[in-house]
Design a protein around this motif. Structure first.
Motif, short mmCIF file in Angstrom:
data_model
loop_
_atom_site.label_atom_id
_atom_site.label_comp_id
_atom_site.label_asym_id
_atom_site.label_seq_id
_atom_site.Cartn_x
_atom_site.Cartn_y
_atom_site.Cartn_z
N GLU A 272 0.83 -1.21 0.00
CA GLU A 272 0.00 0.00 0.00
C GLU A 272 0.87 1.26 0.00
N VAL A 273 1.92 1.24 0.78
CA VAL A 273 2.83 2.40 0.83
C VAL A 273 3.53 2.58 -0.51
N VAL A 274 4.01 1.49 -1.07
CA VAL A 274 4.70 1.57 -2.36
C VAL A 274 3.77 2.12 -3.43
N THR A 275 2.56 1.61 -3.50
CA THR A 275 1.61 2.06 -4.51
C THR A 275 1.28 3.54 -4.36
N ARG A 276 1.20 4.00 -3.12
CA ARG A 276 0.87 5.40 -2.89
C ARG A 276 1.98 6.35 -3.34
N HIS A 277 3.23 5.96 -3.07
CA HIS A 277 4.35 6.82 -3.43
C HIS A 277 4.85 6.57 -4.86
N ALA A 278 4.66 5.35 -5.34
CA ALA A 278 5.17 4.97 -6.66
C ALA A 278 4.15 4.04 -7.31
N PRO A 279 3.15 4.58 -8.00
CA PRO A 279 2.08 3.74 -8.56
C PRO A 279 2.57 2.62 -9.46
N ARG A 280 3.74 2.80 -10.08
CA ARG A 280 4.26 1.73 -10.94
C ARG A 280 5.22 0.80 -10.20
N GLY A 281 5.40 1.03 -8.92
CA GLY A 281 6.32 0.22 -8.13
C GLY A 281 5.78 -1.19 -7.90
N THR A 282 6.70 -2.10 -7.62
CA THR A 282 6.33 -3.49 -7.38
C THR A 282 6.97 -3.98 -6.08
N VAL A 283 6.34 -4.97 -5.49
CA VAL A 283 6.86 -5.62 -4.27
C VAL A 283 6.79 -7.13 -4.47
N GLU A 284 7.95 -7.77 -4.43
CA GLU A 284 8.02 -9.22 -4.39
C GLU A 284 8.33 -9.62 -2.96
N ALA A 285 7.72 -10.70 -2.49
CA ALA A 285 7.88 -11.06 -1.08
C ALA A 285 7.97 -12.57 -0.90
N LYS A 286 8.67 -12.97 0.14
CA LYS A 286 8.74 -14.38 0.51
C LYS A 286 8.66 -14.49 2.02
N ILE A 287 7.66 -15.22 2.49
CA ILE A 287 7.50 -15.46 3.93
C ILE A 287 8.30 -16.70 4.28
#
Length: 378
Positions: A272-287
Motif C-alpha cells: 500500500e505504501v509503495v503504490t501510494r508513493h510509486a504507482p508503478r512500483g512493485t513488491v516481491e515477497a517471501k515469507i
C-alpha cells in the motif's frame, strides 16, 4: 550403548553442506536400525536447491507419539579453520568440526539416548532433514507431507537446535518470530540531472517509501515476544554516472514479527505504501515462516524438568533468535527446541564440549523415559 562423541565424529566426517548428504543419513540410518527403528529415507526436489535427502524413523506403535526433529546438513565451512573442518578432532575437552553444535551433536545425542531407553510405550520417532540450513524447500515440509500421506502425526516434538546460551540447559525455545523478506522496485524515467522536469527520479520515491515504513511501530511486543522489527537490508541503484537520473531504484527489507502479526498482512501494508508513493512500483515477497508459540505446559515442563534433574538449572523459556524448522512442525503438534550451547555455531572452528554431549544425552534419555515410559540402561 552408543557413544555420542563417536557418533558425532562420524557425522562431522560427512561434508554434508546443504543440499549434499555426503553419507550423513546413512550413518544415522545404520545406528537407528541397530536400535530397532524402522527407517524410511527418500530424495526430494532437484537443482538448484536439491536433490535433498530426508529420513523418518520410528520405533514402537500407537500413542503417545514423541518425535525428535533435526537436520544433518551444515553451512559451508569457510576459510581459516585451524584444521580440516570435516576431520573431527578433539582438543582438550572440545570436539571440533563443522556441525558439532549445529546440529550433528544433538542428533547423535538423541540417538544415543534412544539406545538407553528400553521397553518404552507408544512411538518414538526421528524426523531428520538434509535441507534446514538452505532454502528449506525440500526438507521438513516434504517430510511432513510424507507423514501426512501415511497418517503419521506426533503428539509432541522436540527440535534439537542449539538453544543453550551460557550453559547447557539454560534456555529452551517455546516459539519463534516469523520472518518475511521483500524486494521493492521503483521504476522512474531516466534523464539528465540538469533537466529534472523531463525525468522522474525513482530514488526520491524510494526514499519516501523507506522513510515511512521505517517509521512504523508495528507493535510493542507481548509476554513472550519482543516487538516486531523492520530493517532495510539493501538499497541499489547501480548508476555509474553523476549526471544521469536513474531509470529504477531497488531496496530489500526484512521484518521479524511476533505472533501479533501475519506475514501476508505485513506484505499488504508495504504494498500500500509503495503504490501510494510509486504507482508503478512493485513488491516481491517471501515469507520464511510465521510466528508461533507453544504455550508453556506439558511439553515444556517435560523438558525443563529433565534439564533440572541433570544440570540443576531452571531453563528460561524464550522465543528469541532466528527461524528454525520448528516453524513447520508447529503446524502439526506442540513443539519446543532444546540443544547444545550455541556460541560457536556457524563459526570457524565450531566445537562442542564433550561433557555437554554426554549431559545432553542424559537429558534426552530422561525426556524419552518420562514421555513414553520405559527403563533407562547405563
Amino acid at each position: 550403548m552408543i557413544d555420542p562423541v563417536a557418533l558425532t565424529s562420524r557425522l562431522i566426517a560427512c561434508p554434508s553442506v546443504t543440499p549434499a548428504d555426503a553419507g550423513a543419513l546413512d550413518v544415522i540410518a545404520e545406528a537407528l536400525e541397530e536400535l530397532g527403528f524402522t527407517v524410511h529415507s527418500f530424495w526430494e526436489g532437484g537443482p538448484p536447491d536439491g536433490p535433498v535427502r530426508n529420513l523418518f524413523a520410528s520405533r514402537g506403535e500407537g500413542g503417545p507419539h514423541f518425535a525428535f526433529a533435526g537436520h544433518s546438513d551444515v553451512v559451508p565451512a569457510g576459510e581459516g579453520w585451524a584444521t580440516d573442518p570435516f576431520e573431527p578432532i578433539v582438543r582438550g575437552d572440545l570436539l571440533h568440526g563443522r556441525g558439532a553444535v549445529d546440529m550433528k551433536g544433538a542428533v547423535a545425542a538423541f540417538i544415543a539416548a534412544a539406545a538407553r531407553v528400553s521397553n518404552h510405550q507408544g512411538t518414538l520417532s526421528l524426523i531428520i532433514t538434509g535441507d534446514e540450513e538452505g532454502p528449506a524447500s525440500h526438507g521438513t515440509v516434504a517430510l511432513i507431507d510424507w507423514m501426512d500421506a501415511r497418517g503419521i502425526r506426533p503428539d509432541m516434538c522436540l527440535v534439537g537446535e542449539p538453544t543453550s546460551a551460557a550453559r547447557l540447559g539454560d534456555t529452551i525455545k517455546i516459539g519463534r518470530r516469523g520472518s518475511v523478506n521483500m524486494w521493492i522496485e521503483v521504476p522512474g524515467t531516466q534523464g539528465h540531472v540538469a533537466y529534472p522536469h523531463l525525468a522522474d527520479n525513482p530514488v526520491s520515491r524510494l526514499v519516501r517509501i523507506l522513510d515511512e515504513v521505517k517509521g512504523w511501530t508495528l507493535d510493542t511486543g507481548n509476554r513472550w515476544f519482543q516487538p516486531s522489527n523492520l530493517e532495510v537490508t539493501d538499497i541499489a541503484v547501480g548508476n555509474p554516472a553523476t549526471n544521469v537520473i536513474p531509470a529504477a531504484a531497488r531496496a530489500r527489507l526484512n521484518i521479524r514479527f511476533n505472533d501479533e502479526q501475519r506475514g501476508q498482512d505485513l506484505i499488504d501494508r508495504v504494498r500500500e505504501v509503495v503504490t501510494r508513493h510509486a504507482p508503478r512500483g512493485t513488491v516481491e515477497a517471501k515469507i520464511s515462516g510465521e510466528a508461533f508459540l507453544t504455550e508453556p505446559g506439558t511439553l515444556s515442563t517435560l523438558v525443563t524438568d529433565a534439564i533440572r534433574r541433570t544440570t540443576g538449572l531452571d531453563a528460561e523459556l524464550s522465543t528469541s533468535g532466528g527461524t528454525s524448522d520448528a516453524r513447520f512442525l508447529s503446524k502439526i503438534c506442540p513443539v519446543v527446541e532444546f540443544g547444545l550451547c550455541n556460541a560457536t555455531m556457524h563459526k570457524l572452528d565450531e566445537a562442542v564440549a564433550i561433557p555437554d554431549l554426554h549431559a545432553l544425552t542424559d537429558i534426552y534419555a530422561d525426556i524419552i523415559a518420562h514421555a513414553l515410559g520405559g527403563g533407562q540402561q547405563g
